[in-house]
Motif scaffolding. Structure first.
Motif, PDB file in Angstrom:
ATOM      1  N   PHE A  98      12.269  38.787 -42.529  1.00  0.00           N
ATOM      2  CA  PHE A  98      12.366  37.680 -43.491  1.00  0.00           C
ATOM      3  C   PHE A  98      11.527  36.491 -43.023  1.00  0.00           C
ATOM      4  N   MET A  99      11.554  36.235 -41.714  1.00  0.00           N
ATOM      5  CA  MET A  99      10.750  35.150 -41.158  1.00  0.00           C
ATOM      6  C   MET A  99       9.264  35.396 -41.407  1.00  0.00           C
ATOM      7  N   GLU A 100       8.835  36.632 -41.144  1.00  0.00           N
ATOM      8  CA  GLU A 100       7.424  36.968 -41.317  1.00  0.00           C
ATOM      9  C   GLU A 100       7.020  36.853 -42.783  1.00  0.00           C
ATOM     10  N   ILE A 115       4.249  20.388 -42.154  1.00  0.00           N
ATOM     11  CA  ILE A 115       5.058  20.674 -40.962  1.00  0.00           C
ATOM     12  C   ILE A 115       6.013  21.790 -41.347  1.00  0.00           C
ATOM     13  N   VAL A 116       5.931  22.914 -40.648  1.00  0.00           N
ATOM     14  CA  VAL A 116       6.790  24.073 -40.923  1.00  0.00           C
ATOM     15  C   VAL A 116       7.831  24.152 -39.817  1.00  0.00           C
ATOM     16  N   VAL A 117       9.096  24.105 -40.200  1.00  0.00           N
ATOM     17  CA  VAL A 117      10.197  23.998 -39.237  1.00  0.00           C
ATOM     18  C   VAL A 117      11.040  25.269 -39.247  1.00  0.00           C
ATOM     19  N   ASP A 118      11.166  25.899 -38.081  1.00  0.00           N
ATOM     20  CA  ASP A 118      12.079  27.032 -37.938  1.00  0.00           C
ATOM     21  C   ASP A 118      13.495  26.498 -37.774  1.00  0.00           C
ATOM     22  N   LYS A 125       9.726  32.468 -28.542  1.00  0.00           N
ATOM     23  CA  LYS A 125       8.339  32.801 -28.888  1.00  0.00           C
ATOM     24  C   LYS A 125       8.152  33.155 -30.361  1.00  0.00           C
ATOM     25  N   THR A 126       9.227  33.039 -31.158  1.00  0.00           N
ATOM     26  CA  THR A 126       9.071  33.275 -32.595  1.00  0.00           C
ATOM     27  C   THR A 126       8.168  32.220 -33.218  1.00  0.00           C
ATOM     28  N   ASN A 198       9.295  26.755 -27.071  1.00  0.00           N
ATOM     29  CA  ASN A 198      10.029  27.868 -26.471  1.00  0.00           C
ATOM     30  C   ASN A 198      11.383  27.413 -25.927  1.00  0.00           C
ATOM     31  N   SER A 199      11.430  26.236 -25.337  1.00  0.00           N
ATOM     32  CA  SER A 199      12.690  25.706 -24.814  1.00  0.00           C
ATOM     33  C   SER A 199      13.678  25.452 -25.943  1.00  0.00           C
TER      34      SER A 199
END
Length: 429
Positions: A98-100, A115-118, A125-126, A198-199
């Motif tokens: 779904f993320m991809e 700005i794309v926010v996860d 590393k996603t 990553n953190s």
């Protein structure tokens, strides 16, 4: 600020609505046309205390809108939040399809800097993969930044948690989006932690795994309490007053469940193994959690001997109070295992019964919690709903075939239950 939230589940809908509540302009996107139509009509796809009123208020004020078009959402926003499902795979890793897919959709729709926010909980590393995907599929070749902004929302308390956060974590690959993200969160007046991306992704998994560890720890202590004649609640209070430990998540019960802890724990274990640093402690957390349900089932079978043909009343189906979410619910697992043993079940939950019917079709659903015990051989409490503490115990004792109550959430006082004439079995006491 102009925001787009892609995904209208527990995280996405709460996120978008609460941002609108503090004055931002928000459009929520979902590929489920029926869900979007329902939201536009003021109907809620989930139960979360306080959320429905906020959705209706902000929609009426023109700050909150809904659409099935990702392109429309991207065009109308400067900051785009990805809040899509990241379900577990059989090996414990996370399904990132779904993320991809959403990353590709965003890339195709972008015509200016975004700005794309996860916001979804994802493996470390996603963010790098999201950035690579957007760069690969963005035909307009515009600049963008990817940010990790993990959520720390408790189902049942999500609105309160979002509006009054302990902290806000912002993980970035460059300093460019930091000012905009700080401006976005300024109305919440909470500490902001800026880290590398990553953190930030690891913070979410590490936090949920630690909370799961606390639950399994007190459940392991509960077994020792039962064996020694101690009271796990007194032990939890005693250690919880230590500021270094804290009382939260030290409630013994039948184990943790839901859509977050089991999935995030499995994912963090898999992440550590993939990095060549196996996290053996978390494997033990999983084992203790599974064993806790086994111990509770044994408590029931030791008392009732044969379950086949017996009728049991079960209070609670949601994985916790204040939600209708039954995903990976210990209460549902308990019901399924009791049915497998041949028991008949009468069940009640204040909010989760409509969703439970799909996974528990062969039980009797009772609208009144005080009527559940009628004709039952025993009563079982499986979810810690506050209203269950107000159960009419005198009526339950009279209507049960035998005055037996198995309390998987330690809602009642053992001495008082004995005074009332119950055979009362709780956890760690």
């Amino acid at each position: 600020m102009r925001l787009c939230i892609i995904g209208t589940g527990y995280v996405g809908l709460v996120t978008g609505t609460c941002f609108a509540e503090v004055g931002h302009q928000v459009v929520c996107v979902d590929c489920d046309a029926a869900k979007i139509a329902a939201l536009q009509a003021g109907q809620m796809p989930i139960y979360e205390p306080g959320l429905e009123e906020l959705v209706q208020r902000n929609k009426a004020a023109g700050r909150l809108d809904f659409t099935t078009s990702t392109k429309e959402g991207v065009d109308r926003a400067d900051i785009i939040f990805i809040a899509v499902p990241t379900p577990p795979l059989p090996d414990g890793s996370v399904d990132l399809s779904f993320m991809e897919g959403v990353s590709r959709d965003i890339a195709a729709a972008m015509t200016s800097y975004k700005i794309v926010v996860d916001k979804s909980t994802v493996p470390v590393k996603t963010g790098e993969k999201v950035a690579e995907t957007i760069k690969r599929y963005c035909k307009a070749r515009v600049e963008f930044d990817v940010v990790s902004n993990p959520e720390f929302l408790r189902e049942g308390f999500a609105v309160e948690d979002f509006l009054k956060p302990d902290r806000i974590v912002i993980g970035v690959r460059s300093p460019r989006p930091v000012a905009a993200m700080k401006e976005l969160y300024a109305p919440f007046n909470a500490p902001i932690i800026v880290t590398d991306i990553n953190s930030a992704e690891l913070i979410k998994h590490a936090a949920n795994s630690f909370l799961a560890l606390k639950i399994s720890y007190i459940n392991a202590v509960a077994a020792i309490c039962e064996a020694s004649g101690a009271n796990v609640e007194e032990v939890a209070n005693g250690i919880g007053m230590d500021k270094r430990i804290g009382r939260a998540f030290l409630n013994a019960g039948i184990g943790f469940g839901g859509s977050c802890f089991p999935k995030d724990l499995s994912a963090f274990i898999r992440i550590s193994e993939d990095l060549g640093c196996p996290f053996h402690l978390l494997r033990e957390v999983q084992r203790i959690n599974a064993a806790q349900m086994d111990r509770f089932i044994k408590k029931i079978t030791d008392t009732l001997w044969v379950l086949k043909g017996k009728t049991l009343g079960v209070l609670g189906l949601a994985f916790k109070q204040n939600t209708d979410d039954i995903r990976m619910s210990p209460a549902i697992e308990l019901c399924q295992r009791l049915l497998k043993e041949g028991a008949r079940l009468r069940v009640h939950d204040p909010k989760a019964m409509p969703k439970a019917r799909a996974v528990l079709p062969d039980v009797e659903y009772v609208d009144d919690m005080n009527a559940v015990a009628e004709g039952c051989d025993a009563l079982v409490i499986a979810t810690e709903w506050e209203e269950f503490k107000k159960l009419d115990l005198e009526r339950a004792r009279k209507t049960l075939s035998h005055p037996i109550l198995f309390d998987g959430r330690n809602l009642f006082d053992p001495a008082e239950m004995e005074r009332l004439g119950f055979i009362y079995k709780s956890v760690g006491r």
